[in-house]
Design a protein around this motif. Structure first.
Motif, PDB file in Angstrom:
ATOM      1  N   UNK A  25       0.825  -1.206   0.000  1.00 22.23           N
ATOM      2  CA  UNK A  25       0.000   0.000   0.000  1.00 22.23           C
ATOM      3  C   UNK A  25       0.865   1.264   0.000  1.00 22.23           C
ATOM      4  N   UNK A  26       1.981   1.239   0.708  1.00 25.53           N
ATOM      5  CA  UNK A  26       2.914   2.361   0.686  1.00 25.53           C
ATOM      6  C   UNK A  26       3.513   2.562  -0.696  1.00 25.53           C
ATOM      7  N   UNK A  27       3.842   1.473  -1.365  1.00 23.52           N
ATOM      8  CA  UNK A  27       4.384   1.557  -2.715  1.00 23.52           C
ATOM      9  C   UNK A  27       3.352   2.142  -3.683  1.00 23.52           C
ATOM     10  N   UNK A  32       1.347   6.666  -6.948  1.00 24.89           N
ATOM     11  CA  UNK A  32       0.233   7.560  -7.263  1.00 24.89           C
ATOM     12  C   UNK A  32       0.637   9.024  -7.115  1.00 24.89           C
ATOM     13  N   UNK A  33       1.209   9.374  -5.972  1.00 27.20           N
ATOM     14  CA  UNK A  33       1.586  10.765  -5.745  1.00 27.20           C
ATOM     15  C   UNK A  33       2.799  11.177  -6.582  1.00 27.20           C
ATOM     16  N   UNK A  34       3.684  10.237  -6.865  1.00 24.05           N
ATOM     17  CA  UNK A  34       4.812  10.532  -7.737  1.00 24.05           C
ATOM     18  C   UNK A  34       4.357  10.839  -9.146  1.00 24.05           C
ATOM     19  N   UNK A  35       3.385  10.084  -9.634  1.00 22.94           N
ATOM     20  CA  UNK A  35       2.837  10.337 -10.967  1.00 22.94           C
ATOM     21  C   UNK A  35       2.138  11.690 -11.025  1.00 22.94           C
ATOM     22  N   UNK A  38       4.791  14.430 -11.168  1.00 21.09           N
ATOM     23  CA  UNK A  38       5.423  14.535 -12.483  1.00 21.09           C
ATOM     24  C   UNK A  38       4.484  15.219 -13.471  1.00 21.09           C
ATOM     25  N   UNK A  39       3.202  14.888 -13.443  1.00 23.37           N
ATOM     26  CA  UNK A  39       2.242  15.534 -14.342  1.00 23.37           C
ATOM     27  C   UNK A  39       2.174  17.032 -14.065  1.00 23.37           C
ATOM     28  N   UNK A  40       2.162  17.414 -12.799  1.00 23.28           N
ATOM     29  CA  UNK A  40       2.124  18.842 -12.452  1.00 23.28           C
ATOM     30  C   UNK A  40       3.395  19.544 -12.927  1.00 23.28           C
ATOM     31  N   UNK A  41       4.542  18.929 -12.716  1.00 29.04           N
ATOM     32  CA  UNK A  41       5.808  19.533 -13.138  1.00 29.04           C
ATOM     33  C   UNK A  41       5.844  19.706 -14.651  1.00 29.04           C
ATOM     34  N   UNK A  42       5.424  18.691 -15.388  1.00 28.55           N
ATOM     35  CA  UNK A  42       5.427  18.786 -16.850  1.00 28.55           C
ATOM     36  C   UNK A  42       4.442  19.856 -17.320  1.00 28.55           C
TER      37      UNK A  42
END
Length: 50
Positions: A25-27, A32-35, A38-42
């Motif tokens: 669940x941690x993974x 989820x939050x990493x994706x 990345x979408x926000x940064x792009x």
């Protein structure tokens, strides 16, 4: 031949299934939050760098 009807992870000694579920669940939360990050940064790079 060996009998393969019994599930191995429920009978093996030393397995901690609750810790396994917490790690999984941690993974999933990290992915989820990493994706999302990345979408926000792009999106911000596309807005500010063009």
């Amino acid at each position: 031949m060996a009998d393969h009807n019994e599930v191995a992870y429920t009978t093996a000694d030393g397995n901690d299934y609750q810790a396994h579920e917490q790690t999984y669940e941690g993974f999933i939360m990290l992915v989820k939050y990493g994706t999302i990050a990345v979408v926000i940064i792009v999106a911000l790079m596309g807005y500010f760098l063009t």
